[in-house]
Scaffold this motif. Structure first.
Motif, PDB file in Angstrom:
ATOM      1  N   VAL A 155       0.852  -1.185   0.000  1.00 36.69           N
ATOM      2  CA  VAL A 155       0.000   0.000   0.000  1.00 36.69           C
ATOM      3  C   VAL A 155       0.888   1.236   0.000  1.00 36.69           C
ATOM      4  N   THR A 156       0.423   2.273  -0.695  1.00 35.81           N
ATOM      5  CA  THR A 156       1.144   3.544  -0.739  1.00 35.81           C
ATOM      6  C   THR A 156       0.238   4.642  -0.232  1.00 35.81           C
ATOM      7  N   ASP A 157       0.668   5.367   0.799  1.00 35.68           N
ATOM      8  CA  ASP A 157      -0.124   6.423   1.417  1.00 35.68           C
ATOM      9  C   ASP A 157       0.489   7.770   1.055  1.00 35.68           C
ATOM     10  N   PHE A 158      -0.259   8.586   0.313  1.00 32.93           N
ATOM     11  CA  PHE A 158       0.240   9.889  -0.146  1.00 32.93           C
ATOM     12  C   PHE A 158      -0.283  11.043   0.695  1.00 32.93           C
ATOM     13  N   GLY A 159      -1.087  10.744   1.718  1.00 28.41           N
ATOM     14  CA  GLY A 159      -1.626  11.817   2.534  1.00 28.41           C
ATOM     15  C   GLY A 159      -2.553  12.703   1.735  1.00 28.41           C
ATOM     16  N   ASN A 160      -2.347  14.001   1.806  1.00 31.10           N
ATOM     17  CA  ASN A 160      -3.211  14.976   1.135  1.00 31.10           C
ATOM     18  C   ASN A 160      -2.488  15.616  -0.044  1.00 31.10           C
ATOM     19  N   PRO A 161      -2.675  15.098  -1.264  1.00 33.17           N
ATOM     20  CA  PRO A 161      -2.025  15.719  -2.424  1.00 33.17           C
ATOM     21  C   PRO A 161      -2.722  16.983  -2.892  1.00 33.17           C
ATOM     22  N   ASN A 162      -3.979  17.197  -2.444  1.00 29.84           N
ATOM     23  CA  ASN A 162      -4.722  18.427  -2.754  1.00 29.84           C
ATOM     24  C   ASN A 162      -4.841  18.655  -4.257  1.00 29.84           C
ATOM     25  N   ILE A 163      -5.320  17.638  -4.976  1.00 32.57           N
ATOM     26  CA  ILE A 163      -5.505  17.749  -6.422  1.00 32.57           C
ATOM     27  C   ILE A 163      -6.943  17.416  -6.785  1.00 32.57           C
ATOM     28  N   ASN A 164      -7.431  18.036  -7.857  1.00 34.13           N
ATOM     29  CA  ASN A 164      -8.790  17.793  -8.339  1.00 34.13           C
ATOM     30  C   ASN A 164      -8.817  16.604  -9.292  1.00 34.13           C
ATOM     31  N   LEU A 165      -9.869  15.797  -9.168  1.00 30.78           N
ATOM     32  CA  LEU A 165     -10.031  14.608  -9.988  1.00 30.78           C
ATOM     33  C   LEU A 165     -11.370  14.632 -10.707  1.00 30.78           C
ATOM     34  N   LYS A 166     -11.301  14.525 -12.041  1.00 30.15           N
ATOM     35  CA  LYS A 166     -12.485  14.210 -12.838  1.00 30.15           C
ATOM     36  C   LYS A 166     -12.303  12.878 -13.572  1.00 30.15           C
ATOM     37  N   SER A 167     -11.041  12.442 -13.714  1.00 27.41           N
ATOM     38  CA  SER A 167     -10.743  11.141 -14.319  1.00 27.41           C
ATOM     39  C   SER A 167      -9.553  10.525 -13.610  1.00 27.41           C
ATOM     40  N   ILE A 168      -9.632   9.225 -13.366  1.00 24.21           N
ATOM     41  CA  ILE A 168      -8.499   8.467 -12.867  1.00 24.21           C
ATOM     42  C   ILE A 168      -8.323   7.250 -13.767  1.00 24.21           C
ATOM     43  N   CYS A 169      -7.076   7.005 -14.202  1.00 22.91           N
ATOM     44  CA  CYS A 169      -6.761   5.922 -15.145  1.00 22.91           C
ATOM     45  C   CYS A 169      -5.666   5.061 -14.530  1.00 22.91           C
ATOM     46  N   PHE A 170      -5.736   3.757 -14.741  1.00 22.43           N
ATOM     47  CA  PHE A 170      -4.718   2.882 -14.160  1.00 22.43           C
ATOM     48  C   PHE A 170      -4.774   1.495 -14.798  1.00 22.43           C
ATOM     49  N   TRP A 171      -3.609   0.822 -14.783  1.00 21.73           N
ATOM     50  CA  TRP A 171      -3.520  -0.594 -15.117  1.00 21.73           C
ATOM     51  C   TRP A 171      -3.613  -1.380 -13.828  1.00 21.73           C
ATOM     52  N   VAL A 172      -4.407  -2.461 -13.826  1.00 24.83           N
ATOM     53  CA  VAL A 172      -4.543  -3.267 -12.623  1.00 24.83           C
ATOM     54  C   VAL A 172      -4.686  -4.733 -13.006  1.00 24.83           C
ATOM     55  N   ASN A 173      -4.134  -5.584 -12.177  1.00 25.58           N
ATOM     56  CA  ASN A 173      -4.309  -7.031 -12.303  1.00 25.58           C
ATOM     57  C   ASN A 173      -4.676  -7.551 -10.923  1.00 25.58           C
ATOM     58  N   LEU A 174      -5.951  -7.884 -10.743  1.00 29.16           N
ATOM     59  CA  LEU A 174      -6.455  -8.334  -9.455  1.00 29.16           C
ATOM     60  C   LEU A 174      -6.107  -9.805  -9.217  1.00 29.16           C
ATOM     61  N   ASP A 175      -5.721 -10.122  -7.989  1.00 32.81           N
ATOM     62  CA  ASP A 175      -5.496 -11.517  -7.629  1.00 32.81           C
ATOM     63  C   ASP A 175      -6.820 -12.252  -7.418  1.00 32.81           C
ATOM     64  N   THR A 176      -7.834 -11.520  -6.954  1.00 33.55           N
ATOM     65  CA  THR A 176      -9.165 -12.084  -6.764  1.00 33.55           C
ATOM     66  C   THR A 176     -10.182 -11.095  -7.315  1.00 33.55           C
ATOM     67  N   THR A 177     -11.438 -11.467  -7.353  1.00 33.05           N
ATOM     68  CA  THR A 177     -12.477 -10.601  -7.924  1.00 33.05           C
ATOM     69  C   THR A 177     -13.007  -9.582  -6.925  1.00 33.05           C
ATOM     70  N   THR A 178     -12.412  -9.510  -5.759  1.00 36.31           N
ATOM     71  CA  THR A 178     -12.778  -8.500  -4.771  1.00 36.31           C
ATOM     72  C   THR A 178     -11.503  -7.896  -4.203  1.00 36.31           C
ATOM     73  N   GLY A 179     -11.432  -6.549  -4.180  1.00 40.87           N
ATOM     74  CA  GLY A 179     -10.243  -5.909  -3.638  1.00 40.87           C
ATOM     75  C   GLY A 179     -10.360  -4.401  -3.641  1.00 40.87           C
ATOM     76  N   GLN A 180      -9.543  -3.753  -2.808  1.00 42.61           N
ATOM     77  CA  GLN A 180      -9.540  -2.300  -2.665  1.00 42.61           C
ATOM     78  C   GLN A 180      -8.554  -1.687  -3.663  1.00 42.61           C
ATOM     79  N   LEU A 181      -8.980  -0.646  -4.373  1.00 42.94           N
ATOM     80  CA  LEU A 181      -8.134   0.001  -5.369  1.00 42.94           C
ATOM     81  C   LEU A 181      -7.579   1.334  -4.872  1.00 42.94           C
ATOM     82  N   PHE A 182      -8.467   2.292  -4.578  1.00 43.21           N
ATOM     83  CA  PHE A 182      -8.014   3.631  -4.190  1.00 43.21           C
ATOM     84  C   PHE A 182      -8.909   4.227  -3.116  1.00 43.21           C
ATOM     85  N   ASN A 183      -8.301   4.840  -2.137  1.00 43.23           N
ATOM     86  CA  ASN A 183      -9.003   5.773  -1.259  1.00 43.23           C
ATOM     87  C   ASN A 183      -8.682   7.174  -1.740  1.00 43.23           C
TER      88      ASN A 183
END
Length: 294
Positions: A1-29
């Motif tokens: 896990v990587t904790d960035f604290g408060n980056p204070n940035i605006n989000l309208k789109s988030i893009c990422f590559w992911v490979n899940l080990d199972t069909t249930t899992g946490q991606l982003f807070n």
């Protein structure tokens, strides 16, 4: 896990590559109420997401499997990201591979998502579409820092923290507990200074827990090795080869910038320390997966 604290940035789109080990899992807070996870193979958006869209491999769908897939999530109203964590929501952790995470303050269209998926070696604004470079607010390739730290490459390196890292004034701006010398604007190390320190206080005080990129040049090394150190934190590798070297170190709480000589005969030059916007990676390992991404 990587904790960035408060980056204070605006989000309208988030893009990422992911490979899940199972069909249930946490991606982003993202905030105290907004997060992204996968539940039973469906991408789930927690909290308020106004007029959201989800694209997987350039297709409008919430379904996701357990192979490398490119995901784009959008909303038409900015989310102010102030509690950013990768692969963790509260006390729950995702088991997954994650790479090439980008946050934009503009909303991707379906056409943008298709372009993004079809051009994995380019950012969207390099291949057309409606998104501009100025809209990119966060970019974590997750190949930085040797698997110890991830930093937002959109944000430039911080201001220089070392005064006269090129030794133009000899050793006037440095302190030491050995017999280091300076010749022709370079630092001369000797085996007689094994275990000795060259050090100085930073131009701007370091912040405990922040990540700093330490860079220096080695020439004419014949024996021994050298290391960088910030406070009590020693770099995780001993360097004994010529060339320019960089290491990202998390500041531990003691002020000086240190250069540590482990019994080497060498010439050192161009010492630099700059802050990077980083998050510490814990409970994860860095693996080169480029060959598995289309």
């Amino acid at each position: 896990v990587t904790d960035f604290g408060n980056p204070n940035i605006n989000l309208k789109s988030i893009c990422f590559w992911v490979n899940l080990d199972t069909t249930t899992g946490q991606l982003f807070n993202l905030t105290a109420t907004q997060s992204i996870e996968v539940i039973s193979g469906e991408i789930t958006l927690n909290g308020t997401w106004s007029n959201s869209n989800i694209y997987v491999d350039g297709i409008a769908t919430t379904s996701i499997g357990t192979t490398h897939q490119r995901v784009v999530v959008t909303t038409d109203t900015n989310i102010l990201v102030n509690d950013l964590e990768f692969a963790r929501i509260s006390t729950d952790y995702g088991s997954l591979d994650l790479a090439d995470v980008q946050i934009y303050d503009a909303e991707f269209t379906l056409a943008d998502a298709v372009l993004d998926y079809n051009n994995p070696n380019h950012l969207i604004f390099d291949v057309g579409g409606s998104i501009a470079l100025a809209n990119l607010k966060g970019y974590w390739a997750l190949s930085e820092g040797g698997g110890l730290v991830a930093y937002n490459s959109v944000i430039p390196l911080g201001s220089e923290q070392v005064d006269d890292g090129g030794f133009s004034n000899g050793l006037d701006d440095w302190n030491q507990n050995g017999n280091f010398t300076s010749v022709n604007n370079q630092l001369i190390c000797s085996t007689s200074d094994g275990g000795k320190l060259l050090y100085q206080n930073p131009i701007t005080p370091y912040v405990v827990g922040n990540a700093y990129k330490y860079t220096f040049y080695i020439d004419s090394i014949t024996t021994g090795n050298v290391r960088a150190r910030l406070g009590n934190t020693l770099s995780d590798f001993a360097i004994s080869t010529e060339g320019t070297h960089s290491v990202v170190i998390i500041h531990s709480g003691v002020t000086p910038t240190y250069f540590v000589n482990y019994g080497s005969d060498a010439v050192i030059d161009n010492i630099s320390v700059k802050e990077v916007s980083g998050g510490i990676i814990t409970g994860a390992t860095y693996v080169d997966k480029q060959d598995t991404i289309p």
